[in-house]
Write an enzyme that holds these catalytic residues in place. Structure first.
Site, mmCIF file in Angstrom:
data_model
loop_
_atom_site.group_PDB
_atom_site.id
_atom_site.type_symbol
_atom_site.label_atom_id
_atom_site.label_comp_id
_atom_site.label_asym_id
_atom_site.label_seq_id
_atom_site.Cartn_x
_atom_site.Cartn_y
_atom_site.Cartn_z
ATOM 1 N N GLY A 197 0.812 -1.209 0.000
ATOM 2 C CA GLY A 197 0.000 0.000 0.000
ATOM 3 C C GLY A 197 0.843 1.255 0.000
ATOM 4 N N GLY A 198 2.067 1.159 -0.542
ATOM 5 C CA GLY A 198 2.923 2.331 -0.644
ATOM 6 C C GLY A 198 3.304 2.902 0.703
ATOM 7 N N ARG A 200 1.463 4.631 2.561
ATOM 8 C CA ARG A 200 0.354 4.430 3.488
ATOM 9 C C ARG A 200 0.583 3.180 4.326
ATOM 10 N NH1 ARG A 200 -3.586 3.966 0.002
ATOM 11 N NH2 ARG A 200 -3.465 1.694 -0.084
ATOM 12 N N SER A 228 5.755 -5.244 -0.085
ATOM 13 C CA SER A 228 5.758 -3.902 -0.667
ATOM 14 C C SER A 228 5.972 -2.832 0.404
ATOM 15 C CB SER A 228 4.454 -3.683 -1.450
ATOM 16 O OG SER A 228 4.548 -2.543 -2.283
ATOM 17 N N ASP A 549 6.835 -6.604 -7.504
ATOM 18 C CA ASP A 549 6.060 -6.402 -6.285
ATOM 19 C C ASP A 549 5.014 -7.508 -6.119
ATOM 20 O OD1 ASP A 549 4.140 -5.367 -4.429
ATOM 21 O OD2 ASP A 549 4.844 -3.336 -4.862
#
Length: 749
Positions: A197-198, A200, A228, A549
């Protein structure tokens, strides 16, 4: 009763390679011919070439003006004994502009017997004699570990960690709830999972880990697995020189400062020049280069800028005494023209090993990226830095730099990363790095003299860097093809025999399958073709593989934790995946993980998505095996989702918010707000946004500590009722053909 690991007795079939050693001893009467000798005295060197091996071309140094050179240089080739291996010997004359071929000869390797060693003379032009010493032996100690079992280092860690956890659980749960912990064998295996989720996910997981650390839950965990964005936090935490002596609180303060800056500051011409110089060095050494390399540098500069030389191997010092959970990271191996949701092999990374459980092949972390053939390293490179792996683990976000830079979508088809680089480099680049070629195999024999080339190589490098920078800030296929975005490494399974397929759960036919029928397996969660080709093998003929990813297939790293060898009893997962709105059902990724587990015959509790309709949005949900007596190997899952519910009213569990300022800081949406800073593609978090998300997940975790404790108590009881939880009875073996004969013939106690 001592624990017997049946997985160590499973044979992972592989064929041994041969090591062919050539010593170039000497040559006499080297000549360029009567006319050539009148003009110049030869500067001889020797090239050796075997087309059937990856590291195919070798060469000696050259001697100036020497017709009787003595080299005594040794070279090794790793060969497939089933191939027709022919050694090509070329006597060369080094010149300033273009080297000249003086003569060639061949030698068929199969004419030698294993264990044989001999000197062989070769005659060139009826005058020159060259003598080579050759020997052939079996490579009985490959660099890959072929096994379904955990590595010895992880087994040792688990034993040490259990003693630590036993004391920690007694302290956390109290005497009454921990009375079943009589020995280390009674200790349940707890795993903590973080999704992608990057940033975040990274920021949210930082709040989670702070809560788990403060509450004592982290001291009770054996594993922390990330995917990730969560791996970026794990990398930041575990690479920090003060962890675990210093807890996440202080490290999170540093993280907040690091992510408050605009990522565009990392793309100044001076910094991009430095990045590209590093890539030039990597490419020149013969390793593939993609935009993921640059992305990894940017992530590293943002998060671990003062420890850019840290490697995955160096994290062993954090876990060698079992003082903290073992970190597990993941990416996918994918095929260039197949959707990740249809086919993907999960690759797992730990400080001890990197490998693919599907094939029972593992290696030391410092070998990842090196050139392999039939399980043996034929060309070793320096270990990739941790920031490169961070780029691979989160490579889905390399595309976001299109948005950051305003790069429009390129529609050019068939333009690969290597072709793009080829367009902006000169012919003097060492390797063309085409996706499936071997650089050395395609070099012309008459190459420029190395010494002469060094005079202008720096100019070529400068030109390459300039054009690379221009590619970074222009409309380029570098950004817009999978070839350009995906990470790429040498295929460590090149040349292996994959005729035998190894299920991830080769020992048991789990009872959970009885409650999961074919209709459920056929039901699509996200895509009609999901997991359609997961049983296909990797292409062992491809010289390089794409690694991307893991969130591109599903966004939770369950495959690492579901390996039956790890025997996990309790999984605490934290899902930071994007949803259409804050009120949307939060189970998509978990349902994909469930389906993947069932297709691989791995135990997984039944996920009831209708619990959302009955109970609404909650901070966490608990999923247990419906019939624990029949599903003894099935873990319990506590699934935390990203939701702002009680945090709006309470600043700490049981402590209401009182002031308007306290209420205002907690009054925010995550997915509903169109101006939300929590977008997957946001790589800059102002301090307020960081604190909001960090504190939300810190609160949600602490607010459900009793749920976690209750599940731990139940896991202890499951262990007490099933003392052989980690071992497997041979009466339950589904695929006895995998066992070696010696193990099967042993008398059963």
């Amino acid at each position: 009763m001592s624990f017997i690991d049946p997985y160590q007795h499973i044979i992972v079939e592989h064929q041994y390679s041969h090591k062919f050693t050539v010593v170039v001893l000497r040559a006499t009467k080297v000549t360029k011919g009567a006319f050539g000798d009148m003009l110049d005295t030869p500067d001889p060197y020797v090239e050796l070439f075997i087309s059937t091996t990856p590291d195919s071309r070798k060469r000696t140094r050259h001697f100036n003006n020497d017709i009787n050179p003595v080299w005594n240089e040794t070279f090794e080739f790793i060969l497939d004994p089933n191939q027709e291996n022919v050694l090509e010997i070329t006597l060369m004359d080094a010149n300033y502009v273009m080297d000249e071929t003086l003569g060639t000869a061949t030698f068929t390797v199969s004419s030698m017997k294993v264990g044989e060693k001999k000197e062989v003379p070769f005659i060139f032009n009826q005058v020159t004699e060259m003598v080579l010493e050759m020997s052939l032996e079996v490579c009985s100690c490959p660099d890959l570990r072929f096994s379904m079992a955990l590595c010895d280092q992880e087994k040792t860690f688990r034993q040490q960690r259990k003693e630590h956890i036993r004391e920690s659980m007694k302290k956390l749960l109290g005497p009454k709830n921990s009375e079943g912990l009589h020995s280390a064998r009674d200790v349940p295996v707890v795993a903590i999972l973080g999704s992608g989720g990057g940033f975040r996910a990274m920021v949210g997981f930082s709040g989670v880990m702070k809560a788990l650390y403060e509450s004592g839950i982290l001291d009770c965990a054996t594993y922390v697995a990330g995917l990730s964005g969560s791996t970026w936090y794990m990398s930041t935490l575990y690479s920090h020189p003060d962890f675990p002596e210093k807890g996440p609180e202080e490290i999170n303060e540093e993280l907040m400062k690091n992510v408050s800056h605009n990522p565009l500051l990392l793309l100044t011409p001076q910094k991009v020049k430095r990045y590209v110089e590093s890539l030039w060095k990597k490419k020149s050494s013969g390793q593939p280069v993609t935009f993921t390399d640059i992305f990894g540098m940017l992530i590293g500069e943002t998060l671990i800028h003062n420890r850019m030389n840290t490697t995955l191997s160096s994290l062993k010092e954090k876990v060698n005494t079992a003082q903290c959970p073992l970190p597990l990271f993941t990416c996918l191996h994918v095929k260039p023209d197949v959707s990740e949701l249809m086919f993907a092999d999960w690759v797992e990374f730990s400080p001890y090993e990197i490998g693919m459980a599907k094939y029972g092949t593992f290696m030391a972390p410092d070998l990842f990226g090196s050139k392999f053939f039939m399980g043996t390293v034929v060309k070793k490179y320096e270990e990739n830095p941790l920031h490169f792996l961070m780029g691979v683990w989160g490579s889905a976000f390399s595309i976001l730099f299109n948005r950051v830079l305003g790069v429009s979508g390129s529609q050019s088809r068939g333009s690969t990363m290597e072709e793009e680089l080829e367009n902006i480099t000169t012919k003097h680049i060492v390797s063309n790095d085409s996706s499936d070629s071997d650089d050395e195999s395609h070099e012309p024999k008459g190459t420029e003299n190395e010494d002469a080339g060094s005079d202008y190589q720096s100019d070529n490098q400068a030109s390459w860097i300039h054009r690379m920078i221009m590619a970074l800030v222009s409309d380029s296929a570098l950004f817009n093809t999978r070839e350009g975005r995906a990470g790429k490494v040498h295929n460590f399974m090149l040349g292996l025999n994959l005729n035998t397929s190894y299920p991830l759960s080769p020992l048991s036919d789990f009872a959970t399958q009885d409650s999961f029928d074919d209709d459920e397996l056929d039901a699509a969660v996200a895509d009609p073709d999901e997991f359609e080709r997961i049983y296909e093998p990797l292409d062992v003929k491809s010289k390089k593989i794409h690694v991307v990813d893991s969130g591109l297939t599903f966004n939770l790293p369950y495959p690492l934790i579901l390996r039956p060898q790890r025997g996990v009893d309790l999984i605490i997962s934290f899902d930071f995946s994007a949803r259409p709105s804050d009120s949307s059902p939060p189970f998509k990724e978990l349902l994909l993980a469930e389906k993947w587990a069932k297709m691989n015959k791995l135990p997984f509790p039944k996920i009831d998505p209708y619990v959302f309709d009955r109970e609404g949005l909650k901070e966490c949900y608990v999923f247990k095996p419906k019939n624990p007596d029949m599903e003894k190997d099935c873990p319990t899952i506590i699934h935390f989702v990203l939701a702002n519910i009680n945090f709006r009213k309470y600043r700490a569990p049981g402590v209401p918010r009182e002031t308007e300022e306290e209420k205002e800081i907690a009054d925010f949406d995550i997915f509903d707000d169109p101006e939300s800073p929590f977008s997957t593609f946001n790589f800059q978090y102002p301090n307020q946004a960081f604190k909001r998300l960090h504190d939300l997940m810190h609160f949600n975790t602490l607010n459900n500590i009793d749920v976690i404790k209750e599940a731990m108590v139940e896991s202890i009881e499951y262990r007490r009722q099933n003392p052989s939880r980690c071992s497997v009875s041979l009466s339950n073996v589904e695929a006895r053909r995998f066992f070696n004969k010696e193990f099967l013939s042993k008398p059963k106690a």
